[in-house]
Design a protein around this motif. Structure first.
Motif, PDB file in Angstrom:
ATOM      1  N   UNK A 278      47.841  55.512  -4.859  1.00 40.92           N
ATOM      2  CA  UNK A 278      47.857  56.421  -3.724  1.00 40.92           C
ATOM      3  C   UNK A 278      48.246  55.654  -2.477  1.00 40.92           C
ATOM      4  N   UNK A 279      49.288  56.135  -1.778  1.00 43.15           N
ATOM      5  CA  UNK A 279      49.661  55.536  -0.504  1.00 43.15           C
ATOM      6  C   UNK A 279      48.728  56.043   0.578  1.00 43.15           C
ATOM      7  N   UNK A 280      48.050  55.131   1.265  1.00 43.82           N
ATOM      8  CA  UNK A 280      47.154  55.522   2.347  1.00 43.82           C
ATOM      9  C   UNK A 280      47.429  54.679   3.580  1.00 43.82           C
ATOM     10  N   UNK A 281      47.280  55.298   4.745  1.00 40.05           N
ATOM     11  CA  UNK A 281      47.426  54.562   5.993  1.00 40.05           C
ATOM     12  C   UNK A 281      46.190  53.735   6.251  1.00 40.05           C
ATOM     13  N   UNK A 282      46.390  52.578   6.797  1.00 41.02           N
ATOM     14  CA  UNK A 282      45.268  51.714   7.158  1.00 41.02           C
ATOM     15  C   UNK A 282      44.918  51.988   8.607  1.00 41.02           C
ATOM     16  N   UNK A 283      43.691  52.437   8.842  1.00 36.54           N
ATOM     17  CA  UNK A 283      43.268  52.731  10.200  1.00 36.54           C
ATOM     18  C   UNK A 283      41.755  52.734  10.255  1.00 36.54           C
ATOM     19  N   UNK A 284      41.235  52.623  11.472  1.00 35.00           N
ATOM     20  CA  UNK A 284      39.796  52.745  11.638  1.00 35.00           C
ATOM     21  C   UNK A 284      39.424  54.219  11.628  1.00 35.00           C
ATOM     22  N   UNK A 285      38.172  54.496  11.352  1.00 34.15           N
ATOM     23  CA  UNK A 285      37.726  55.883  11.267  1.00 34.15           C
ATOM     24  C   UNK A 285      37.698  56.531  12.643  1.00 34.15           C
ATOM     25  N   UNK A 286      37.818  57.852  12.633  1.00 38.00           N
ATOM     26  CA  UNK A 286      37.810  58.596  13.883  1.00 38.00           C
ATOM     27  C   UNK A 286      36.447  59.208  14.163  1.00 38.00           C
ATOM     28  N   UNK A 287      35.473  59.007  13.298  1.00 36.93           N
ATOM     29  CA  UNK A 287      34.210  59.730  13.391  1.00 36.93           C
ATOM     30  C   UNK A 287      33.383  59.361  14.618  1.00 36.93           C
ATOM     31  N   UNK A 288      33.657  58.196  15.214  1.00 41.60           N
ATOM     32  CA  UNK A 288      32.946  57.809  16.432  1.00 41.60           C
ATOM     33  C   UNK A 288      33.799  57.992  17.676  1.00 41.60           C
ATOM     34  N   UNK A 289      35.011  58.546  17.510  1.00 40.33           N
ATOM     35  CA  UNK A 289      35.791  58.919  18.681  1.00 40.33           C
ATOM     36  C   UNK A 289      35.049  60.021  19.429  1.00 40.33           C
ATOM     37  N   UNK A 290      35.138  60.016  20.740  1.00 35.94           N
ATOM     38  CA  UNK A 290      34.284  60.867  21.560  1.00 35.94           C
ATOM     39  C   UNK A 290      34.381  62.344  21.198  1.00 35.94           C
ATOM     40  N   UNK A 291      35.594  62.875  21.056  1.00 35.63           N
ATOM     41  CA  UNK A 291      35.756  64.307  20.797  1.00 35.63           C
ATOM     42  C   UNK A 291      35.165  64.694  19.442  1.00 35.63           C
ATOM     43  N   UNK A 292      35.426  63.877  18.417  1.00 35.92           N
ATOM     44  CA  UNK A 292      34.901  64.167  17.083  1.00 35.92           C
ATOM     45  C   UNK A 292      33.384  64.012  17.072  1.00 35.92           C
ATOM     46  N   UNK A 293      32.885  62.954  17.716  1.00 35.60           N
ATOM     47  CA  UNK A 293      31.442  62.735  17.783  1.00 35.60           C
ATOM     48  C   UNK A 293      30.742  63.901  18.468  1.00 35.60           C
ATOM     49  N   UNK A 294      31.306  64.384  19.582  1.00 34.25           N
ATOM     50  CA  UNK A 294      30.715  65.522  20.279  1.00 34.25           C
ATOM     51  C   UNK A 294      30.650  66.755  19.381  1.00 34.25           C
ATOM     52  N   UNK A 295      31.714  66.976  18.615  1.00 29.26           N
ATOM     53  CA  UNK A 295      31.728  68.129  17.708  1.00 29.26           C
ATOM     54  C   UNK A 295      30.644  68.002  16.641  1.00 29.26           C
TER      55      UNK A 295
END
Length: 434
Positions: A278-295
């Motif tokens: 499976x080809x996957x992008x390497x990136x940090x998670x977005x779950x602690x980004x402010x907008x996602x965290x607020x949601x």
């Protein structure tokens, strides 16, 4: 119900066989359900015992932060995606920057996961394994252990199911297929009834799981709240109790963001002695980004109120969990609406580990997810008082609007007003003085 010899089945065996029948009738893939006693001495039993030893021996293994709210728009009745919450630590950090860091660094309190759990159950399983748990007197405990051990035995099938769902997704349906893959092959498989619903209005929602197992996807009304509260539809609702929010992956990733190539192949072994790459992008998670965290915080708070209203006798004084998830990470938020206590996991959990031969679901993360999915069996009631947790301050902030949250419901019809916001007002026309 009788066995092949005509002998009546024991209650636990009857339940398991009945669950198998229900699963097949629902069109879901029925993985072999094995009786608890058959796990005695198994590698799955030893794996769970080892993990419990880590939890009980290393108290700082997983930590939760006791959050305090400085300001928010909870009283505005906005959607989850438009929620904003300024935490006290964020506010104090900003003030510290304005004073050129003259003031002391802000402090916040936390609690260890070990102190949140009914640790005696874990210790008993460490000592006696399934022999101790098979006829455990607390309702739900033996059933919960059974689904965990069965999941771990079939873990490769679930790895394949999740990653095939992700790999099949087009650009427009990727988020939806992550939702269905995680709902069907992860969260629902770690609760005894395997019950879940995904948002029936999700874009390009498939009728069956796209991984190839041809299981029916359980869709439904996942709406929460009211026009007087934070409101909207959550991505997944597990057991009619626990909300799951799927975070959108960043779309602006570039190769310069990392020393490694933008894409890498993730190898997943199958039972047919061939591999999925499976080809996957390497990136940090977005779950602690402010907008996602607020949601996630808004969903956790609103769902906490809705669940206590629906099941006050059984859920009062519990910290009710809400999960955040991406294809790679899991976060966890908990809210006790009676005592107004809000917790969030300090650091995201990694869903996968690289064993150098293939990627595997991380057993540690799976067990932590399982503990909190079955929170009424494994977490302490009234932890707010026992641990002297700080209140989030939401009750005080809401004042008379707290009524709307205490009346928050699941599966409510949300009908925002049509037209401009001033349409329902009385307008006083002002004229300039001559």
């Amino acid at each position: 119900m009788l066995d092949a010899r005509g002998v009546p089945l024991a209650p636990e065996e009857f339940r398991l066989r009945f669950q198998r029948i229900k699963t097949k009738m629902a069109g879901k893939k029925a993985y072999p359900v094995i009786n608890l006693r058959e796990f005695k001495g198994s590698k799955e039993e030893k794996m769970v015992q080892k993990m419990f030893q880590v939890i009980t021996t290393y108290p700082s293994f997983v930590r939760f932060i006791n959050l305090e709210i400085h300001n928010c728009n909870a009283e505005d009745g906005t959607s989850f995606s438009d929620a904003y919450i300024t935490l006290q630590t964020t506010y104090e950090s900003m003030r510290r920057q304005k004073t050129d860091f003259v003031t002391d660094r802000p402090k916040c309190e936390g609690v260890e996961m070990k102190d949140m759990l009914n640790i005696k159950i874990l210790e008993k399983f460490q000592e006696g394994g399934v022999d101790v748990i098979e006829n455990y007197d607390q309702p739900g405990v033996s059933q919960a252990f059974n689904v965990l051990l069965n999941f771990l035995r079939e873990i490769k099938s679930h790895e394949i199911g999740i990653w095939k769902s992700i790999d099949t997704a087009s650009t427009t349906s990727k988020e939806t297929l992550i939702v269905t893959g995680m709902a069907h092959h992860l969260f629902s498989r770690l609760v005894p009834d395997m019950k879940y619903e995904v948002d029936q209005y999700a874009k390009e929602l498939p009728k069956t799981c796209v991984c190839g197992c041809n299981s029916s996807i359980s869709e439904g009304d996942t709406s929460l709240g009211s026009l007087g509260t934070w409101h909207g539809r959550v991505d997944i609702m597990v057991n009619d109790t626990i909300a799951v929010a799927i975070g959108k992956e960043p779309s602006d990733y570039t190769e310069e963001d990392d020393d490694e190539p933008q894409k890498k192949q993730r190898k997943i072994e199958t039972d047919q002695k061939c591999d999925i790459r499976v080809d996957v992008k390497r990136h940090s998670s977005v779950l602690l980004d402010l907008k996602v965290l607020n949601q996630i915080l808004a969903e956790a708070i609103t769902n906490g109120f809705a669940q206590v209203k629906k099941n006050r006798s059984s859920l009062s004084d519990f910290l009710i969990p809400t999960f955040g998830a991406t294809a790679d990470h899991i976060s966890l938020c908990l809210y006790d609406p009676i005592n107004d206590c809000l917790l969030h996991i300090f650091k995201e959990l990694k869903l996968w580990i690289n064993t150098h031969t293939r990627y595997k679901l991380n057993p540690e993360t799976i067990i932590i997810i399982w503990l909190f999915l079955n929170f009424t069996s494994f977490t302490k009631k009234n932890l707010a008082s026992a641990a002297d947790l700080k209140k989030s301050g939401l009750h005080e902030h809401l004042k008379e609007d707290l009524y709307y949250y205490r009346e928050a419901k699941e599966k409510c019809v949300l009908q925002p007003p049509d037209g401009p916001p001033w349409e329902m007002t009385s307008i006083l026309v002002k004229h300039p003085n001559n």
